[in-house]
Write an enzyme that holds these catalytic residues in place. Structure first.
Site, mmCIF file in Angstrom:
data_model
loop_
_atom_site.group_PDB
_atom_site.id
_atom_site.type_symbol
_atom_site.label_atom_id
_atom_site.label_comp_id
_atom_site.label_asym_id
_atom_site.label_seq_id
_atom_site.Cartn_x
_atom_site.Cartn_y
_atom_site.Cartn_z
ATOM 1 N N ASP A 36 9.903 44.256 39.341
ATOM 2 C CA ASP A 36 9.517 42.852 38.241
ATOM 3 C C ASP A 36 8.585 41.655 38.677
ATOM 4 O O ASP A 36 7.644 41.731 37.835
ATOM 5 C CB ASP A 36 10.896 41.935 38.137
ATOM 6 C CG ASP A 36 10.791 41.429 37.848
ATOM 7 O OD1 ASP A 36 10.615 41.163 36.384
ATOM 8 O OD2 ASP A 36 11.219 39.716 37.843
ATOM 9 N N LYS A 86 4.574 41.030 37.135
ATOM 10 C CA LYS A 86 4.564 39.552 37.146
ATOM 11 C C LYS A 86 3.011 39.092 37.285
ATOM 12 O O LYS A 86 1.386 38.672 37.396
ATOM 13 C CB LYS A 86 5.409 38.775 37.194
ATOM 14 C CG LYS A 86 6.509 38.633 36.995
ATOM 15 C CD LYS A 86 8.017 37.422 38.029
ATOM 16 C CE LYS A 86 8.953 37.997 37.532
ATOM 17 N NZ LYS A 86 10.763 36.794 38.309
#
Length: 816
Positions: free
Chosen positions: A678, A682
């Site tokens: 994750d 980003k």
């Protein structure tokens, strides 16, 4: 003298006729008047239907005539009594018998000519005017019936007769006399010099009234209908349309020509000739001021007076290099069209003279093309004219206002409103008088264009966003709550109306074009929701084609993210915290952003990184202002920061991961957070904002788990491997960091064209050293912020702040 005209809805039944009589009675207290009436509402259509059925030898025409007879008899029974009732019933019976005879003849010969159709159509006004005259007499008003066939004389153009004004005006003045008797006049109908019944065309009752007003030099012409006046737009298509207080004759003609049904375009001409004001009034709301039509504009501040449309047209384009500089081409073209009695709605020609484009009704398009092919047969053979083509399924949209020529920027605002809503213009026309700007658009965009333009010109301080929400988990539900809480305040203080039109989740979907009541959306979903179907939901958004549409994806779904391109292509803006699209294959990422740029739709995703923190916008602003991004360093996972902030010699890694999961800081399966994937997505998104053409496999990712924990299939297995393998690893790392007065942090970095995520031990001089809990921090080192980086810090997770970030992105769309 005043002329009053009452339309079909004003005399549709006994109740409405009583309202009409009340208005007439009140007017007679101060003025002499003459009254022109239409047929009872819907009767003319029934007469035409009966004629067509008879011509098709369909015996059911008799049922239609019986229905017409019954409607009129019922009105007589309600409004009249005694001798007048008997007289009126006898009159209706005689006319219905005549009508039966005519229709029976059509039934036998199987033919309905324009002459016969005019005769049949005339019966509606002849019935209504007689009955209303009798009803006025019932109220002790000195009234009488006047058949306009006796006074209005025309040529023999059946269906659209041309009036002989000299004869007609003399006849009208003689028939009306001194005005001591109030005549109830049949609208719509007239007669030829040979006394054949003829009509003035649909909407001809308005025109009849104007002809009477001109002949009698009336003080005013009042058109009584079922709306409060001429509207800024068609209220059936533009919900926020409102009545205009005043327009000029020219504006009224333009608006009525472009589809404003409240007034027949020809009505203005006789009134304008004698400078007779016209007022549009509402029979059902007689105290409303109505719309005043005269030769002066009392609203000089209004750039545009109305937005209107012609809903179904075809464009014909004649194109070829042989047309350039060739005198007489236009003359030949329109002469050929005139031979077919084809009405041209709009004309446009570029200064290059390479083509001429004009609009006609679809029913006449192919005949027009054939006439032009015959006219330019030689030029087509020699390729001097390359093509004559038809484009169907189009509409004309017009902005009308005499004051447009005095105020700059009208055209800019007009085309900007269309462009921002992704509405392609196929043709443009504007006369030198600048009375209107007309464009041709695809008819699927008609309502969208009308609403966008109406908002731009009449509600310039108001903006409506039509929002469609997918996903009602913790973020989606919080977003709906925030929209509901702020709705009134946004309208009152910012003139922004955020309307939630549709909601979709795993249970189903609900859509209401007028806006859902989001205070109880869950109950509406339970009682009225359709079965869950993302494809239908998205297709409905495209079919509704509302201006300022916004699709909000609150999910982490690949399926929902796969819909972005088709929505953007329809100029539907997208707001989302879902990182999947922006972290997908670079070619797809590039294509999504390209479509958004080409269509003018917005694609906002501030919450992809840092929840509600202004990370992406800050980065974009730095780049737009010419700054050079040297390094990005960031803690981008609230869950991982919580875990590493709380791991110490007394709290082992496994217990802190369990604690973080219990508090809801991690996903149900903590491996998803601990994998670092994750965070990698980003930093990939931030790197792409800088201009790097990275894919996810270009990011160096450090997984926080041991190889044994990475292989687990259940959470219970994960707890075992964390205690058996990971605790000892982190015990050593924590001890080593602590001995050097350092702390462990999971940090994402972009520098020198490379990006990575890693567990890093940092000392007290590092700006991230004291970041605890679930906060995020992002440090931008740039050419301008070289010695002291620009830092953004704050909560990086949580439904409330993420929803607030999504809400802020929705509101930002208003700026465009």
């Amino acid at each position: 003298m005043k002329i009053l005209k009452f339309g079909g809805t004003s005399v549709q039944n006994a109740v409405n006729i009583s309202k009409t009589i009340s208005i007439i009675s009140e007017k007679l207290q101060d003025d002499t008047i003459a009254v022109v009436v239409s047929a009872f509402g819907g009767i003319t259509n029934k007469l035409i239907e009966a004629g067509n059925l008879a011509a098709e030898s369909n015996i059911s025409y008799k049922e239609t005539i019986t229905e017409i007879s019954t409607i009129h008899q019922n009105v007589i029974q309600t409004l009249l009594s005694g001798e007048r009732k008997s007289k009126s019933l006898e009159y209706v019976d005689d006319l219905i018998k005549n009508l039966h005879n005519i229709l029976h003849g059509l039934y036998l010969i199987r033919e309905l000519s324009p002459r016969s159709l005019d005769l049949i159509s005339s019966y509606g006004e002849r019935l209504s005017a007689f009955i209303i005259a009798q009803a006025l007499q019932e109220k002790q008003i000195k009234a009488d019936y006047l058949d306009a066939q006796e006074v209005i004389k025309t040529d023999k153009t059946f269906g659209a007769a041309k009036i002989n004004f000299d004869v007609t005006q003399k006849n009208i003045r003689k028939a009306i006399g001194d005005g001591s008797t109030t005549y109830i006049v049949t609208g719509f109908i007239a007669s030829t010099a040979d006394n054949e019944t003829i009509t003035l065309g649909r909407g001809g009752s308005d025109y009849s009234a104007a002809v009477f007003a001109q002949a009698l030099k009336a003080e005013i012409l009042e058109i009584w209908t079922d709306v409060d006046g001429m509207m800024t737009a068609d209220p059936r298509k533009v919900k926020k349309a409102y009545p205009l207080a005043q327009v000029t004759y020219a504006e009224a003609m333009e608006l009525s020509h472009f589809g404003a049904k409240v007034l027949e375009p020809r009505t203005v001409i006789p009134a304008m000739a004698e400078n007779i004001p016209v007022i549009i009034k509402n029979t059902f709301n007689p105290t409303a001021p109505g719309t005043y039509i005269s030769n002066t504009n009392q609203n000089p501040e209004h750039r545009v007076q109305g937005i209107s449309s012609i809903d179904d047209v075809s464009l014909i384009t004649v194109q070829g290099s042989g047309m350039i500089g060739e005198a007489g081409i236009s003359m030949r073209l329109f002469k050929a069209i005139a031979k077919g009695n084809i009405n041209v709605i709009l004309i446009t020609q570029g200064s290059s003279e390479h083509s001429i484009t004009f609009a006609v009704s679809p029913q006449e398009a192919h005949n027009a093309k054939k006439l032009l092919e015959d006219e330019f047969e030689g030029e087509l053979e020699t390729k001097l004219i390359e093509t004559i083509r038809i484009k169907d399924n189009l509409s004309v949209i017009a902005a009308v206002g005499e004051n447009m020529k005095n105020i700059p920027g009208v055209s800019g605002r007009f085309f900007n409103a269309l462009g921002l809503n992704g509405i392609n213009v196929h043709a443009i026309a504007q006369g030198a008088s600048e009375l209107n700007i007309s464009v041709v658009v695809c008819n699927t965009n008609t309502n969208k264009a009308l609403n966008a333009l109406h908002e731009a010109f009449f509600l310039s301080n108001d903006q409506t966003l039509n929002v469609f929400i997918v996903g009602t988990g913790v973020i989606g539900n919080e977003l709906i709550n925030q929209i509901a809480a702020q709705h009134t305040t946004l309208i009152a203080k910012s003139n922004i109306d955020v309307k939630v039109i549709g909601i979709s989740n795993i249970d189903g979907y609900i859509i209401d074009e007028d806006g859902l009541d989001i205070s109880n959306w869950s109950e509406i979903m339970t009682t009225q929701g359709a079965k869950p179907d993302l494809d239908i939901f998205v297709n409905t958004i495209k079919e509704l084609n509302l201006r300022n549409s916004v699709f909000v994806d609150n999910t982490g779904s690949y399926d929902v993210a796969s819909k972005y391109e088709e929505l953007l292509e329809k100029s539907v803006s997208i707001v989302t915290p879902n990182k999947i699209a922006n972290a997908s294959d670079y070619k797809r990422y590039e294509n999504i952003h390209k479509i958004a740029a080409e269509t003018g739709a917005r694609f906002y995703y501030e919450t992809n990184v840092g929840a509600g923190l202004p990370v992406i916008n800050t980065l974009k602003d730095l780049i737009k202002s010419g700054d050079e991004i040297l390094k990005i360093e960031a803690i981008l996972s609230g869950s991982l920061n919580y875990i590493f902030s709380n791991c110490n010699e007394s709290h082992d890694f496994a217990s802190v991961v369990k604690e973080a999961r219990d508090k809801g800081f991690t996903e149900p399966d903590p491996k998803l957070d601990l994998s670092g994937l994750d965070v990698a997505r980003k930093i990939l998104i931030l790197s792409r904002e800088i201009g790097c053409e990275f894919n996810l496999d270009d990011i160096q990712i450090e997984n926080c788990l041991s190889p044994e924990s990475q292989k687990t299939k259940t959470v219970d297995e994960l707890w075992e491997t964390l205690e058996k393998f990971d605790n000892s690893v982190y015990e050593k790392k924590i001890k080593e960091a602590s001995s050097n007065n350092k702390r462990l942090k999971y940090i994402a970095t972009y520098e020198n064209g490379k990006a990575k995520t890693e567990i890093k031990a940092i000392d007290p001089t590092h700006p991230f050293y004291n970041i605890t809990g679930s906060d995020n921090i992002i440090s931008f080192t740039t050419a301008r912020y070289r010695t002291q980086p620009l830092i953004v810090i704050g909560p990086g997770a949580g439904a409330e702040v993420t929803a607030a970030g999504v809400f802020a992105d929705i509101i930002r769309i208003v700026n465009f």
